[in-house]
Design a protein around this motif. Structure first.
Motif, PDB file in Angstrom:
ATOM      1  N   LYS A  24     -13.943 -24.053   1.016  1.00 20.60           N
ATOM      2  CA  LYS A  24     -15.281 -24.579   0.764  1.00 20.60           C
ATOM      3  C   LYS A  24     -15.858 -23.887  -0.469  1.00 20.60           C
ATOM      4  O   LYS A  24     -16.089 -22.682  -0.465  1.00 20.60           O
ATOM      5  N   ILE A  25     -16.075 -24.666  -1.531  1.00 14.50           N
ATOM      6  CA  ILE A  25     -16.556 -24.121  -2.798  1.00 14.50           C
ATOM      7  C   ILE A  25     -18.078 -24.145  -2.822  1.00 14.50           C
ATOM      8  O   ILE A  25     -18.701 -25.173  -2.560  1.00 14.50           O
ATOM      9  N   LYS A  26     -18.668 -22.986  -3.157  1.00 16.54           N
ATOM     10  CA  LYS A  26     -20.128 -22.889  -3.246  1.00 16.54           C
ATOM     11  C   LYS A  26     -20.522 -22.138  -4.510  1.00 16.54           C
ATOM     12  O   LYS A  26     -20.080 -21.011  -4.738  1.00 16.54           O
TER      13      LYS A  26
ATOM     14  N   VAL B 207     -15.453 -19.189  -2.821  1.00 12.76           N
ATOM     15  CA  VAL B 207     -14.682 -20.159  -2.053  1.00 12.76           C
ATOM     16  C   VAL B 207     -14.429 -19.535  -0.693  1.00 12.76           C
ATOM     17  O   VAL B 207     -13.848 -18.439  -0.603  1.00 12.76           O
ATOM     18  N   ILE B 208     -14.862 -20.182   0.358  1.00 13.43           N
ATOM     19  CA  ILE B 208     -14.674 -19.681   1.715  1.00 13.43           C
ATOM     20  C   ILE B 208     -13.398 -20.282   2.289  1.00 13.43           C
ATOM     21  O   ILE B 208     -13.201 -21.493   2.252  1.00 13.43           O
ATOM     22  N   ILE B 209     -12.514 -19.419   2.787  1.00 11.02           N
ATOM     23  CA  ILE B 209     -11.287 -19.874   3.444  1.00 11.02           C
ATOM     24  C   ILE B 209     -11.552 -19.862   4.948  1.00 11.02           C
ATOM     25  O   ILE B 209     -11.493 -18.808   5.592  1.00 11.02           O
ATOM     26  N   PRO B 210     -11.872 -20.990   5.535  1.00 11.93           N
ATOM     27  CA  PRO B 210     -12.322 -20.982   6.936  1.00 11.93           C
ATOM     28  C   PRO B 210     -11.190 -20.736   7.924  1.00 11.93           C
ATOM     29  O   PRO B 210     -10.090 -21.274   7.786  1.00 11.93           O
ATOM     30  N   LYS B 211     -11.473 -19.876   8.903  1.00 12.97           N
ATOM     31  CA  LYS B 211     -10.646 -19.678  10.098  1.00 12.97           C
ATOM     32  C   LYS B 211      -9.318 -18.967   9.849  1.00 12.97           C
ATOM     33  O   LYS B 211      -8.527 -18.826  10.785  1.00 12.97           O
TER      34      LYS B 211
ATOM     35  N   SER C 133      -7.346 -27.292 -14.593  1.00 15.21           N
ATOM     36  CA  SER C 133      -8.661 -26.726 -14.309  1.00 15.21           C
ATOM     37  C   SER C 133      -8.535 -25.409 -13.561  1.00 15.21           C
ATOM     38  O   SER C 133      -7.486 -25.061 -13.030  1.00 15.21           O
ATOM     39  N   SER C 134      -9.637 -24.682 -13.554  1.00 15.10           N
ATOM     40  CA  SER C 134      -9.756 -23.471 -12.751  1.00 15.10           C
ATOM     41  C   SER C 134     -11.220 -23.345 -12.346  1.00 15.10           C
ATOM     42  O   SER C 134     -12.066 -24.123 -12.774  1.00 15.10           O
ATOM     43  N   LEU C 135     -11.513 -22.362 -11.507  1.00 14.15           N
ATOM     44  CA  LEU C 135     -12.888 -22.146 -11.061  1.00 14.15           C
ATOM     45  C   LEU C 135     -13.488 -20.951 -11.787  1.00 14.15           C
ATOM     46  O   LEU C 135     -12.849 -19.908 -11.925  1.00 14.15           O
ATOM     47  N   GLU C 136     -14.723 -21.113 -12.217  1.00 16.80           N
ATOM     48  CA  GLU C 136     -15.419 -20.039 -12.911  1.00 16.80           C
ATOM     49  C   GLU C 136     -16.569 -19.527 -12.051  1.00 16.80           C
ATOM     50  O   GLU C 136     -17.348 -20.298 -11.501  1.00 16.80           O
ATOM     51  N   PHE C 137     -16.652 -18.218 -11.962  1.00 13.59           N
ATOM     52  CA  PHE C 137     -17.683 -17.544 -11.173  1.00 13.59           C
ATOM     53  C   PHE C 137     -18.531 -16.711 -12.134  1.00 13.59           C
ATOM     54  O   PHE C 137     -17.992 -15.917 -12.906  1.00 13.59           O
ATOM     55  N   GLN C 138     -19.828 -16.881 -12.089  1.00  9.12           N
ATOM     56  CA  GLN C 138     -20.720 -16.167 -12.997  1.00  9.12           C
ATOM     57  C   GLN C 138     -21.574 -15.156 -12.242  1.00  9.12           C
ATOM     58  O   GLN C 138     -22.802 -15.163 -12.302  1.00  9.12           O
ATOM     59  N   GLY C 139     -20.905 -14.277 -11.501  1.00  6.60           N
ATOM     60  CA  GLY C 139     -21.634 -13.284 -10.726  1.00  6.60           C
ATOM     61  C   GLY C 139     -22.329 -13.886  -9.532  1.00  6.60           C
ATOM     62  O   GLY C 139     -23.252 -13.296  -8.961  1.00  6.60           O
ATOM     63  N   LYS C 140     -21.883 -15.068  -9.139  1.00  2.00           N
ATOM     64  CA  LYS C 140     -22.372 -15.739  -7.943  1.00  2.00           C
ATOM     65  C   LYS C 140     -21.309 -16.746  -7.533  1.00  2.00           C
ATOM     66  O   LYS C 140     -20.388 -17.047  -8.289  1.00  2.00           O
TER      67      LYS C 140
ATOM     68  N   ASP D 154     -16.378 -30.097  -4.098  1.00  5.49           N
ATOM     69  CA  ASP D 154     -16.651 -28.814  -3.458  1.00  5.49           C
ATOM     70  C   ASP D 154     -15.581 -28.424  -2.437  1.00  5.49           C
ATOM     71  O   ASP D 154     -15.840 -27.639  -1.525  1.00  5.49           O
ATOM     72  N   VAL D 155     -14.374 -28.987  -2.584  1.00  2.00           N
ATOM     73  CA  VAL D 155     -13.266 -28.663  -1.689  1.00  2.00           C
ATOM     74  C   VAL D 155     -12.060 -28.225  -2.514  1.00  2.00           C
ATOM     75  O   VAL D 155     -11.673 -28.905  -3.472  1.00  2.00           O
TER      76      VAL D 155
END
Length: 249
Positions: free
Chosen positions: A235-237, A46-50, A36-43, A222-223
């Protein structure tokens, strides 16, 4: 005469059969590598905290990605970044891949920048690596060092915001400059991994110099689990899981 032997044979086979079904039916919590991979559609992001970078050591940002064509009026699209008048990152702008690192210079909003030799190609897997060794600013596209280079003479201006994948934090830390396409295999290292042309690894491995590593093998949830051992789970949003491998085997 033949019934009893047949019955005995069936009795011997049945326990083995049920044991196999029991094993196959177990819930395997470990994600299957490279599915798998992550797809972004102009929105999404993934936040890498700290995770913070103060410029006191070299840094390498790298990722496998596959950009998609877009018709919205974007300024730039970030792959991995925490750029907002500070920080470091990889993005594309004007159709070219770019690396920025802020050192407070008076021109170019403080950034030392490098740009890819050729335009980014849509719908094709590409390995990107941005390297800062404490002085030299380098960009590699599919393992090839780009002609554009730069040097820093001042101290790095650190960002107060979290790194993001697929976006960049603005002045208040909210995501903007969103990427469109798929991203897979992201690694940030506290060393200048590359100085000359190299063959990109299709799958990154953690080592003592790895700060964070995402394989994006989860395929759900979402992780994004950090495989570096440093516990920087992402954190995936608003990004979607897709069944594809970058690069394709």
């Amino acid at each position: 005469m033949f019934v009893r032997p047949l019955f005995l044979v069936l009795c011997l086979l049945l326990p083995v059969h049920f044991t196999l079904l029991s094993v196959q039916g177990e819930d395997n919590s470990q994600p299957e590598a490279g599915k798998s991979s992550l797809e972004f559609q102009g929105k999404g992001q993934v936040i890498i905290p700290k995770l913070r970078y103060d410029g006191d050591h070299p840094i390498t940002l790298e990722a496998w990605t596959k950009p998609e064509a877009r018709d919205d009026n974007y300024i730039r699209a970030s792959v991995v970044a925490n750029l907002q008048l500070a920080g470091v990152g990889i993005h594309y702008s004007g159709g070219h891949w770019m690396m920025h690192i802020n050192e407070g210079r008076k021109s170019n909003a403080g950034y030392a920048s490098v740009v890819s030799d050729a335009l980014a190609e849509n719908d094709k897997p590409v390995h990107l690596a941005a390297v800062y060794d404490g002085k030299n600013v380098l960009l590699f596209v599919n393992g090839k060092k780009q002609e554009s280079v730069n040097e820093t003479t001042l101290k790095h201006v650190a960002s107060p915001h979290d790194f993001m994948i697929g976006a960049d934090p603005n002045g208040t830390g909210l995501p903007h400059q969103f990427f469109k396409g798929a991203i897979d295999e992201v690694r940030i290292s506290k060393v200048a991994r590359y100085s000359e042309n190299f063959e990109p690894a299709p799958r990154f491995k953690p080592d003592k110099d790895t700060l964070v590593l995402y394989h994006f093998d989860e395929g759900t949830g979402d992780v994004a689990h950090d495989e570096s051992g440093n516990q920087y789970d992402g954190k995936i949003k608003n990004a979607a899981w897709v069944n594809q491998i970058i690069p394709e085997p």
